[in-house]
Enzyme design. Sequence first.
Site, PDB file in Angstrom:
ATOM      1  N   GLY A  18     102.805  66.057  25.509  1.00 49.23           N
ATOM      2  CA  GLY A  18     101.580  66.314  25.542  1.00 49.23           C
ATOM      3  C   GLY A  18     101.020  66.531  27.126  1.00 49.23           C
ATOM      4  O   GLY A  18      99.815  66.256  27.173  1.00 49.23           O
ATOM      5  N   GLY A  19     101.879  66.846  27.944  1.00 58.74           N
ATOM      6  CA  GLY A  19     101.868  66.596  29.437  1.00 58.74           C
ATOM      7  C   GLY A  19     100.804  67.583  29.978  1.00 58.74           C
ATOM      8  O   GLY A  19     100.116  67.208  31.094  1.00 58.74           O
ATOM      9  N   GLY A  27      97.706  68.431  28.468  1.00 54.50           N
ATOM     10  CA  GLY A  27      96.483  68.199  27.937  1.00 54.50           C
ATOM     11  C   GLY A  27      95.613  67.452  28.799  1.00 54.50           C
ATOM     12  O   GLY A  27      95.606  67.315  30.066  1.00 54.50           O
ATOM     13  N   GLN A  28      94.102  67.096  28.439  1.00 55.98           N
ATOM     14  CA  GLN A  28      93.040  66.499  29.160  1.00 55.98           C
ATOM     15  C   GLN A  28      93.681  65.045  29.770  1.00 55.98           C
ATOM     16  O   GLN A  28      93.423  64.980  31.207  1.00 55.98           O
ATOM     17  CB  GLN A  28      91.868  65.860  28.456  1.00 55.98           C
ATOM     18  CG  GLN A  28      90.639  65.659  29.167  1.00 55.98           C
ATOM     19  CD  GLN A  28      89.828  64.626  28.444  1.00 55.98           C
ATOM     20  OE1 GLN A  28      89.892  64.287  27.301  1.00 55.98           O
ATOM     21  NE2 GLN A  28      88.681  64.548  29.110  1.00 55.98           N
ATOM     22  N   ILE A  65     104.292  72.259  25.046  1.00 52.98           N
ATOM     23  CA  ILE A  65     104.601  73.196  24.016  1.00 52.98           C
ATOM     24  C   ILE A  65     104.547  74.348  24.970  1.00 52.98           C
ATOM     25  O   ILE A  65     103.553  74.563  25.864  1.00 52.98           O
ATOM     26  CB  ILE A  65     104.000  73.203  22.804  1.00 52.98           C
ATOM     27  CG1 ILE A  65     102.148  72.956  23.102  1.00 52.98           C
ATOM     28  CG2 ILE A  65     104.286  71.810  22.127  1.00 52.98           C
ATOM     29  CD1 ILE A  65     101.497  73.035  21.955  1.00 52.98           C
ATOM     30  N   ASP A 119     108.629  69.791  21.761  1.00 54.07           N
ATOM     31  CA  ASP A 119     107.500  69.811  20.498  1.00 54.07           C
ATOM     32  C   ASP A 119     107.867  68.565  19.708  1.00 54.07           C
ATOM     33  O   ASP A 119     108.947  68.312  19.108  1.00 54.07           O
ATOM     34  CB  ASP A 119     107.990  71.008  19.804  1.00 54.07           C
ATOM     35  CG  ASP A 119     107.125  71.229  18.717  1.00 54.07           C
ATOM     36  OD1 ASP A 119     106.623  70.468  18.147  1.00 54.07           O
ATOM     37  OD2 ASP A 119     107.261  72.393  17.933  1.00 54.07           O
ATOM     38  N   ILE A 120     106.798  68.037  19.603  1.00 56.70           N
ATOM     39  CA  ILE A 120     106.858  66.315  19.009  1.00 56.70           C
ATOM     40  C   ILE A 120     107.293  66.537  17.502  1.00 56.70           C
ATOM     41  O   ILE A 120     107.863  65.487  17.017  1.00 56.70           O
ATOM     42  CB  ILE A 120     105.526  65.737  19.000  1.00 56.70           C
ATOM     43  CG1 ILE A 120     105.752  64.236  18.920  1.00 56.70           C
ATOM     44  CG2 ILE A 120     104.434  66.281  18.200  1.00 56.70           C
ATOM     45  CD1 ILE A 120     104.762  63.346  19.435  1.00 56.70           C
ATOM     46  N   TYR A 150      91.550  62.325  11.653  1.00 54.80           N
ATOM     47  CA  TYR A 150      91.984  61.790  13.051  1.00 54.80           C
ATOM     48  C   TYR A 150      92.210  60.260  13.022  1.00 54.80           C
ATOM     49  O   TYR A 150      93.104  59.750  13.406  1.00 54.80           O
ATOM     50  CB  TYR A 150      90.891  62.330  14.161  1.00 54.80           C
ATOM     51  CG  TYR A 150      91.027  61.597  15.272  1.00 54.80           C
ATOM     52  CD1 TYR A 150      92.010  62.152  16.236  1.00 54.80           C
ATOM     53  CD2 TYR A 150      90.179  60.930  16.096  1.00 54.80           C
ATOM     54  CE1 TYR A 150      92.369  61.977  17.681  1.00 54.80           C
ATOM     55  CE2 TYR A 150      90.459  60.506  17.450  1.00 54.80           C
ATOM     56  CZ  TYR A 150      91.509  61.268  18.211  1.00 54.80           C
ATOM     57  OH  TYR A 150      91.804  60.582  19.512  1.00 54.80           O
ATOM     58  N   LYS A 199      95.231  57.801  13.807  1.00 52.17           N
ATOM     59  CA  LYS A 199      95.097  56.917  14.629  1.00 52.17           C
ATOM     60  C   LYS A 199      95.749  55.241  14.072  1.00 52.17           C
ATOM     61  O   LYS A 199      96.428  54.525  14.579  1.00 52.17           O
ATOM     62  CB  LYS A 199      93.919  56.893  15.288  1.00 52.17           C
ATOM     63  CG  LYS A 199      93.917  58.026  16.208  1.00 52.17           C
ATOM     64  CD  LYS A 199      94.896  58.051  17.181  1.00 52.17           C
ATOM     65  CE  LYS A 199      94.889  59.083  18.163  1.00 52.17           C
ATOM     66  NZ  LYS A 199      96.216  59.339  18.950  1.00 52.17           N
TER      67      LYS A 199
HETATM   68  C1  AKB Z   1      87.586  62.587  20.204  1.00 49.24           C
HETATM   69  O1  AKB Z   1      86.268  62.677  20.581  1.00 49.24           O
HETATM   70  O2  AKB Z   1      88.064  62.970  19.273  1.00 49.24           O
HETATM   71  C2  AKB Z   1      88.420  62.009  21.336  1.00 49.24           C
HETATM   72  C3  AKB Z   1      88.355  60.317  20.952  1.00 49.24           C
HETATM   73  C4  AKB Z   1      87.202  59.719  21.073  1.00 49.24           C
HETATM   74  O3  AKB Z   1      89.632  59.832  20.316  1.00 49.24           O
HETATM   75  N1  AKB Z   1      87.772  62.020  22.476  1.00 49.24           N
END
Ligand code: AKB
Length: 320
Positions: free
Chosen positions: A8-9, A11-12, A35, A54-55, A143, A147
Amino acid sequence: MKNILVIGGTGQIGSELIMKLRSIYGNSNVVCGYIPSAAPTGELLESGPAEIVDITKPTLIDAVVRKYDVDTIYNLAAILSAVAEMKPQLAWAIGVDGLFNTLEVARERGCAVFTPSSIGSFGKSTPHIKTPQDTIQRPDTMYGVTKVSGELLSDYYAKRFGVDTRSVRFPGLISYTTPPGGGTTDYAVDIYYSAVKGEKFKCPLKPGTFMDMMYMPDALRAAVEIMEADPTRLKHRNSFNIASMSFDPEIIYNKLKEHVPGFEMEYDLDPLRQQIADSWPDSLDDTCAREEWDWKPEYDLEAMTKDMLLNLRKKLLVTA
Ligand code: AKB
């Protein structure tokens, strides 16, 4: 850490972390895994090796790990919170199946692994003020589910197979190099762009919506320091609360107005992002990170705002 792969190199976080890692460990020792739809350009491409990783394809991860004799993997592949609600299957495939692929390669090839967790790993039933390190984690978002699963899976691989997994729970990250995409905390980056461009900012979250935020240089330092920490001092692994500032839209708007007096903001609420933000903590307690590996942030809201404005004005070629 001698040879590092960042998945993911581009990305932000990845695009800045790679440059920091290259400055510490040497340009040729840090591989940018990307990717094809997000290929590296400019300095990121020219300063060191880059490979398609690709992960979701374990053989690709394994091939790059063997080719570069990688001993440490930074796994930054993720679908952020708001987009994950629209694409939950993809969020799981990347966040959990992808992590499993990475951990399996790490187990076989003896790599250490950093996979960030997030304030999004908490939910409505978590204590919201000064959220403790060890507490209820019942997130309300896909998400968050990825996590928490990632934290558990990483701890499992450490205990069961001795894989050196470590990580931090990132707050919303604010930076001027690569924009975030699809997160709930993105507004805190977008507001700086509006202020510098002289545009009225439409805020997607209501006043009073507090979340932890952090300036990118602190976040990058945390990612390096946790992987370099003395393992005998670590009581936790995945993942440490880290914190530097907590604010709501009114506070950041008023801070920006001190520096950009005519700046205007109006509210244009995004119900999805508001619902997600309401389920997340207002602020984290990062005592364990401070005690176990000497974590300490350097930027508060004022210091971050000055640096963001300076650098964004340069980037967008706007004079103050
Ligand atoms: C998001 O807003 O989804 C991310 C996070 C806080 O993990 N920036």
